[in-house]
Each structure stands twice: as C-alpha cells, then as structure tokens.
Scaffold this active site. Structure first.
Site, PDB file in Angstrom:
ATOM      1  N   GLU A  79       0.855  -1.193   0.000  1.00  0.00           N
ATOM      2  CA  GLU A  79       0.000   0.000   0.000  1.00  0.00           C
ATOM      3  C   GLU A  79       0.890   1.242   0.000  1.00  0.00           C
ATOM      4  OE1 GLU A  79      -1.639   0.771   3.854  1.00  0.00           O
ATOM      5  OE2 GLU A  79      -3.393   1.838   3.066  1.00  0.00           O
TER       6      GLU A  79
ATOM      7  N   LYS B 270      -9.489   2.222  -1.895  1.00  0.00           N
ATOM      8  CA  LYS B 270      -9.738   1.682  -0.553  1.00  0.00           C
ATOM      9  C   LYS B 270     -11.085   2.122   0.015  1.00  0.00           C
ATOM     10  CE  LYS B 270      -7.103   1.389   3.832  1.00  0.00           C
ATOM     11  NZ  LYS B 270      -5.809   1.836   4.426  1.00  0.00           N
TER      12      LYS B 270
ATOM     13  N   GLU C 205      -5.942   8.858   7.838  1.00  0.00           N
ATOM     14  CA  GLU C 205      -6.460   8.444   6.528  1.00  0.00           C
ATOM     15  C   GLU C 205      -7.844   9.006   6.258  1.00  0.00           C
ATOM     16  OE1 GLU C 205      -5.777   4.554   4.819  1.00  0.00           O
ATOM     17  OE2 GLU C 205      -4.560   4.036   6.561  1.00  0.00           O
TER      18      GLU C 205
ATOM     19  N   CYS D  50      -4.996  -2.843   2.950  1.00  0.00           N
ATOM     20  CA  CYS D  50      -4.762  -2.686   4.388  1.00  0.00           C
ATOM     21  C   CYS D  50      -5.984  -2.982   5.250  1.00  0.00           C
ATOM     22  CB  CYS D  50      -4.200  -1.294   4.659  1.00  0.00           C
ATOM     23  SG  CYS D  50      -3.516  -1.129   6.336  1.00  0.00           S
TER      24      CYS D  50
ATOM     25  N   ASN E 155      -6.948   6.340  -1.671  1.00  0.00           N
ATOM     26  CA  ASN E 155      -5.888   5.381  -1.379  1.00  0.00           C
ATOM     27  C   ASN E 155      -6.117   4.224  -2.354  1.00  0.00           C
ATOM     28  OD1 ASN E 155      -4.088   3.554  -0.310  1.00  0.00           O
ATOM     29  ND2 ASN E 155      -4.603   4.024   1.817  1.00  0.00           N
TER      30      ASN E 155
ATOM     31  N   ASN F 221       0.049  -0.995   5.516  1.00  0.00           N
ATOM     32  CA  ASN F 221       0.933  -0.242   6.421  1.00  0.00           C
ATOM     33  C   ASN F 221       0.267  -0.326   7.785  1.00  0.00           C
ATOM     34  OD1 ASN F 221       3.025   1.934   4.984  1.00  0.00           O
ATOM     35  ND2 ASN F 221       1.350   1.315   3.640  1.00  0.00           N
TER      36      ASN F 221
END
Lengths: 313, 313
Positions: free
Chosen positions: B47, B127, B146, B172, B110, B197
């Site tokens: 990622e 994402k 995020e 993730c 993302n 991550n």
C-alpha cells in the site's frame, strides 16, 4: 466495572443410537452440576444434544425419523434438566431437533434455546445454514442429510438481553459463515453460543478434511475478533456410530484468542470467566462499525446467493 | 490441469520521509527483478508503495500534502517501473495515493492498480475501509489521518479476469472486514491482492496492539478460507520515521493456510506457485454459496451501518 459471565462449554462424547434420552439427560445434568460447582452460571450444551446425530442415515420410516425430534420443550424427558437448572440457578443453551406445528403444518428445524437461571426459555434460534445434502450421496459411509430432515431456520439471527449482556446463538455450520456473526454483531452481540457435530470426513476431500480442526477454530476466532464478541463453541465428538467427530470445544475472547479448550473426545466441561466489556475497546476503535463500515459497497452480499464470475475473455 | 500463477509478495522496509520517489522505484524494480529471477509472473507491492506513510502527520500545507499523491499513473517517476515490468514480462499490484480529477473536482483516494505482463493497467481499486481519524488525536506520537486525507473508495470491490484467473484487490484495513472478501467471493474471486501499512500502536490499547501480528493473519486466513481464494498480503514494515510497523507478509492458500511468509522487517521477496484450482473443492462443497448461503437472513448487513443493541431491560 467488569461484567462477568462465568460460562461453561459442556462438550459431549458420542451418543449411541441405542442410548435413551433419559440417560443422555443424566449426562447433561452431571455436566451442569460440575459446571455449577466450578462457579458457572451458564452452560452451553451442544447441537442436537439429546440423541445421536441421526442425519448420518437415510431414514425412510417417518415414525422412526420423528422419534428423533422434540414436539415440545421442555417435554417429559427434558423436564428434569430444566428442574435441575432451576435448582442450581444455572442457565443453559441446548440444541435439539424441533418438530414444530406452524399454521397447522408440521415443520422440522435444527434448533437451540437459551434458558435463564429460573429455567425460563428466553430465546429460540433455528439453524440457518444447513450443510450436507437432501439426497444420499454415493461413496459415503456416513451421510449428512440435514438438508433433507430440516428446513432452514425462519427466525433470522436474533439477540437477547440476558445474563447481563447481549446474547446470540447459532449452530454448527453457521459458524463458518461470516454473515452469521455480522448480523448479530450489528445488534451489539457480546456472546455467541453454538454447538456443533462435525465429522472429520465431511467433504470427502482428504486435504480439506485433514484441516477440520484448523478450520473450526479459524472460523470462530475470526467471528469473535471481527465482531468484538465472545464465542462459546461446544462439540459433540468422538466416534459415534462409526463416525469420527471433532472435539476441540473452545471459549474464545473478543480478541480472537482461544482462552479455554477441551482436550478430550468425551464429556468434558471447560469454564471461563468472560468479561463482556472486553469487546468494548475493539468496538470503539478498529471495529467501530458506525465509523468504519461502508454498507453501500456490500450490496452483493444480499443481492446474490451464489457466486457469479465475470465471463471468460 | 493446474492453473498456476507464480506470485511474489514484495515486502518493503521503511521509506524515509527524505527518500525520493526515484530511489523508492529503484527498490521496487530490484525486487521485481528478484521475483522474476525466481520465476514469478506477478509481483504484489504494498500500500502507498512510493512514499513514506504520510497520514501519520498532520500536514496543513496543501502543496506539501499534495506532493504525496500521484496525479497520473504511470507518471514520470513511475514510468521506469512499468518499462521494467514490460521488459521482464511481469505483472504487478501497486498501491499509491491517487489525486484524481472527477467532474472537474479534485479527489484523493488510497488506490491500487493491477498491471498486466505487457504493462497495461487492467484494474483499479480505491480503498473502501479508511481507518483512523479525520482530526489529530491527543496522546499519539503518530497520527493515523487516513479519514482526513482520503475519501472512501467509489469503485466497490470489482474483480478482473487476468493472469488466467479471477483477480481482486483490497488495501490494508479492508482485510479486517469480512464483507471485503465476500463481495469479491460472490464474483468468483480466486486471488485477492493487498498491501498494508500497519503500525503496532494502532489502537493505543496495549492488549489489542500486542496482538497485531495475530490479527493480521487471522483476518486474511479467514477471508481466504471462507471465500475459497488465495490471499497475497504485502507489508510496508519496520521502523519508519519512528513508527514501528508490522511485517509478516504472507501468501495464504484457499485452505486458510499460510504457505509463505516474510521473516524480516525490510525489503524481502517471498514467492509461491499458486494453483487457482485449489479453491475449487471448497467452492463445490462446504462453501458452495449457491447451495448454502441464505441472503434473506443477511439483510442487516446492508441495512445498518453501526451496531444497535436491543434496549436495556
């Protein structure tokens, strides 16, 4: 303040076809007494805890088949279990084959009930995910005819306030399906109780069947973790009428950790003091559903039953 | 006949804030070459593989923030990765922060892409499950912003026919949510690729954070097993700008077994020959969705975002 439910999983060894319900209920009562003596207030028995696992046979005689179902709960033979529970002040989860009459028609379900410490039935669940087949399969020494002998449960996955928390139930194969836990998780479930009868030779693929123990815990651990809930899984196990069945009964924390496990393949009581608040920090951080779930992206889960792959190019 | 995809997970050690994208791309290319030399035809990078994990800081300068995003893919700095992939005949999954212009407006996602062996982008995923917070939290040495820097993905969980099978992607935190895998499973996915991550100190509860490694594999193993799919999980790991992050990159079979795992916290390539047909026997038996799923009982999964417990009695 901790909200403790002291729970027991009362794993059950084989029940021979010839064993009477009366004798089986004696075994349940013996385990209930042991659980109580160890401090438990809630005993989780297994799936279809009153008889041998009859879906392993094709039974064509209707009277013989019906003899495995309970037309009432409690009934004359199960009343002593309720009486003992009341005397001990212990609640329980019990699985059994249910013969129900709904709108004048007979229906058969693979059922569990939740009974409070005063011996009142406070919840009923009917197994949604029936495994196996409706017709006998060639090449099997033991059939798995749950789809023949039961209808899928028609009560959904309800939860109940009891024992100081939010309690849910499911049965056996339900535990492999993440939807089971999630529907209860969305109702704030804090403890999921389930019984199972899992023969090792369930798919007849040696590579899959050889991983039965791993898959059993994997499914329950993921369900617990992903929904911040306790999971209590109780086996019927050992070699029953020639069919070898998985033990490995487990009490699983909201962390997904197995914190108590049976080691035998017979009648065995395991207990744990379960703090219902343990799941809270998961529910408030990584599994804060209200903050993190994205239901608009999940529609296929209810729109589609089977898998449909994109066309080959 | 076996349908083999020889896949590599190219785990990445820390990327310092000061490291240039040019140098990072060199590291990716070095791992791609190693993967190819070991026979791989598909490399799964992590990622946000091009920069340090910038959501750990509150960045208020818009130009500084934008410098972490890719306005085009490939762009001038990533073109060499595509060129090398084409030369080697290797496909790849790459995660990065995407600056998109949609209907004349800027959007930040993302994102991951799937690139075929001719260096064509064949799939894009954004994402869905953004973890962390929109506002900085007190008491954190490293933020997890995020929710501030990205919008939730607007592409759902699509799958693509590529590499001889049905391929899916997620990123993730998506891997903790069973809905992620299930939506792809309902489209017949055979391999799910994902990068992550994951700082150890993600919830600030020591009991939860101490189980980070366990939860990482538990989530991916359950997703693989319950959907009869391969899962390739690739970490960015090690201590990056003072934040300790999880490694443990893994290649997981449809059985749920981890069949290859990274052992370092640095750049490390692991590979496996993945038979896409391995999942078939699961899909045809216990996880035959068309036979066993009961979507009518799952409605709450899409009807409700957060959990609602029954009223206290």
């Amino acid at each position: 303040m901790a909200r403790i439910v002291h729970v027991a999983a009362a794993q059950m060894g084989p029940i021979a076809k010839s064993e009477t319900r009366k004798d089986t209920v004696k075994r349940l009562i013996a385990m209930m007494r042991e659980a109580k003596a160890r401090g438990a207030e809630l005993v989780v028995f297994t799936e279809m805890a009153l008889t041998t696992f009859f879906p392993r046979w094709l039974i064509e005689d209707q009277d013989e088949l019906d003899s495995y179902y309970e037309p009432s709960m409690p009934g004359p033979v199960t009343q002593p279990l309720f009486d003992e529970a009341k005397k001990l002040g212990v609640g329980f989860y019990l699985g059994y084959a249910e013969l129900a009459t709904e709108a004048g028609k007979k229906h058969r379900y693979n059922t569990s009930i939740l009974v409070d410490r005063s011996a009142n039935i406070v919840g009923k669940y009917r197994k949604v995910h029936l495994p196996g087949h409706a017709e006998p399969q060639e090449g099997r020494t033991h059939q798995h005819l749950e789809k023949r002998y039961f209808e899928p449960g028609n009560l959904g996955f309800p939860v109940w306030r009891a024992f100081g928390g939010v309690m849910g139930m499911c049965i056996c194969n339900d535990r492999r399906w993440p939807e089971t836990y999630r529907v209860m998780g969305l109702q704030g479930v804090e403890m999921v109780m389930l019984g199972y009868n899992t023969p090792f030779a369930h798919t007849l693929h040696a590579d899959i069947d050889g991983l039965t123990s791993f898959h059993n815990h994997l499914s329950m651990q993921a369900g617990a973790y992903q929904n911040s809930t306790w999971v209590i899984g109780t086996a019927k196990c050992g070699t029953e009428e020639g069919s070898a069945m998985l033990g490995q009964s487990a009490i699983i924390a909201p962390s997904g950790e197995v914190i108590a496990q049976a080691v035998s393949l017979g009648d065995e009581v395991i207990t744990a003091r379960c703090d219902l608040d343990l799941g809270k920090r998961y529910r408030e951080t990584i599994f804060n559903f209200a903050k993190h779930r994205e239901p608009a992206a999940y529609k296929l889960i209810v729109e589609r039953k089977g898998a449909i792959a994109p066309p080959e190019t």
